[in-house]
Write a protein that holds these residues in place. Structure first.
Motif: not given
Length: 487
Positions: A212-232
């Motif tokens: 749940q926390v990971a999904l919340d962090l993924m909503n940050q605009v700066s990481v929404r296109t980052d493959p590493i963040s998506f994979s994590a």
């Protein structure tokens, strides 16, 4: 008109001469103090130039050695400078610390931080950043946080790089709460989190199963296109049993121009495996070449494990055999999943064949490998001799059988009518401080019942249960104390 190749600079020639004199050797400490005479002989002709230009020439040599991960040579160059009267500055020291960081020599990196004042050099932010990163790479998150926390006391302001390395250290140390605390402290330090920051924090949440926390962090605009963040984040959903969210994130990546990679697909395949959906796992595996991705060992292992959980031992073996032709080398995890698939499918001969073939592929069978093979023998009546043999083989190669291995061997003895051996194995569990569970006693009691040993079964059910309970409590207490000591 032909281009005349430029002659290498004197600094580059020096680095090449040192590397030829002391070529890197895997597993060795490299050029040690005993080699200083030869190193000094190479450097001596450059001494007049280094004294006249102490910043440019020595820094170029040290930086090149750092890029090549030659901390051994970089440190000898620094010693030469100190002993020859070449002025040493923070750039020289930082290059050596960086070489230690790249070479994963965290101890020496920390020592150099402490030695710099004696050289009349004050460590700066770069010095600390490199040392923090050295600790992070080697899994010493406590030391990394200690360095980070000591920066204000040294009148140094932490930078984004400092925070990123500290958060990454917390990630590798399984400290997701500390990683989030560092992330939340950045605005107070007037630091802006970037993709690397969020990626490390999301990875920490993934290790802590905090999807749940990971999904919340993924909503940050700066990481929404980052493959590493998506994979994590996909991995976090996988660990949290949220396979539908994992697949949703994978399918979303092309829409936001984040290119999926092998890690993204492997995590999604693993999510399907945990959900018991072997069909979806195979579909994802087969679709990887369509997006120009080659399945790797992790992808295949997850798919084989999915087939194992789905009772598809034939497909599991097919995937295992196809790996070499697709440039994916089977590993211990791949074989363990395939052996377990054969075990659940009642194919004990195939399971033993896979186990026996592992050493020929330079793969060392693990406790899981043997446990799955012993379980395969336990599935078939009359294979107790092989199960006992495998259990003994584990001790010979210094592998400690766990309760699953013992349970499978006791079950094999029960099916083979060997109640004495079943009781002997139960007593061996106590000697090895392996706590029997309900499955253990069920199989042992059943073995006694089939052998007409009703009195033994009743005694086993009463007296030994109390002893097992005491041992179980002791073992669990020991594990809690070990976990407390580690934290």
């Amino acid at each position: 008109m032909k281009t005349v190749p430029r002659a290498p600079s004197p600094e580059l020639q020096t680095v090449k001469a040192l590397s030829r004199l002391f070529p890197p050797s895997p597993g060795s400490a490299g050029a040690g103090a005993s080699c200083r005479k030869e190193v000094f002989e190479v450097l001596a002709p450059h001494l007049p130039q280094w004294i006249s230009r102490p910043k440019a020439a020595p820094t170029a040599v040290l930086s090149a050695l750092a890029r090549e991960r030659r901390a051994d040579l970089a440190e000898l160059v620094l010693i030469f400078m100190l002993e020859s009267g070449v002025p040493v500055d923070v750039y020289h020291c930082n290059s050596v610390i960086t070489a230690c960081e790249k070479g994963r020599n965290w101890q020496r990196a920390l020592e150099l931080i402490g030695e710099m004042p004696r050289m009349r050099v004050t460590p700066d932010e770069v010095s600390y950043n490199a040392a923090i990163s050295a600790c992070e790479k080697c899994g010493h998150w406590q030391l990394a946080l200690g360095l980070f926390g000591s920066m204000p006391g040294a009148r140094l302001t932490p930078q984004e790089i400092s925070c990123n390395a500290a958060i990454s250290a917390c990630d590798k140390g399984g400290q997701w709460q500390l990683a989030l605390a560092l992330l939340s402290s950045m605005p107070a330090l007037r630091l802006a989190p970037n993709r690397v920051t969020y990626g490390a924090a999301i990875s920490a949440c993934s290790r802590g199963s905090q999807w749940q926390v990971a999904l919340d962090l993924m909503n940050q605009v700066s990481v929404r296109t980052d493959p590493i963040s998506f994979s994590a984040t996909i991995s976090a959903c996988e660990k949290g049993g949220q396979w539908h969210l994992a697949l949703g994130l994978l399918h979303e990546m092309p829409q936001v121009r984040a290119v999926p990679n092998e890690i993204s697909y492997s995590a999604a395949i693993s999510a399907c495996e945990k959900a018991g959906s072997w069909q979806l796992a195979l579909e994802l595996l087969s679709s990887m070449p369509d997006v120009r991705l080659a399945p790797n060992e992790i992808s295949f292992s997850a798919a084989i494990s999915a087939c194992e959980k789905g009772g598809q031992w034939q497909i599991a073996l097919l995937l295992l055999s196809s790996m070499p032709s697709l440039s994916a080398s089977p590993n211990v995890i791949s074989y363990n999943a395939a052996i377990s698939a054969c075990s659940k499918g009642g194919q004990w001969q195939l399971a033993l064949g896979l186990l026996c073939s592992m050493p020929g592929l330079s793969l060392e069978p693990s406790e899981i490998s043997y446990g799955a093979a012993i379980s395969a023998c336990g599935q078939m009546c009359g294979q107790w001799q092989i199960a006992i043999g495998l259990l003994r083989a584990m001790s010979e190669i210094k592998l400690s059988p766990h309760e699953i291995s013992y349970n499978a061997a006791i079950s094999a003895c029960e099916k083979g009518g060997q109640w004495q051996l079943a009781l002997n194995l139960l007593s061996l569990m106590f000697e090895a401080r392996v706590a029997p569970d309900e499955t253990t006693y069920t199989a042992a009691i059943s073995a006694c019942e089939k052998g007409g040993q009703w009195a033994v079964a009743v005694s086993l059910l009463g007296e030994q249960s109390a002893e097992s309970l005491n041992l179980l409590v002791a073992v669990r207490q020991q594990k809690l104390e070990e976990q407390h000591f580690m934290t």
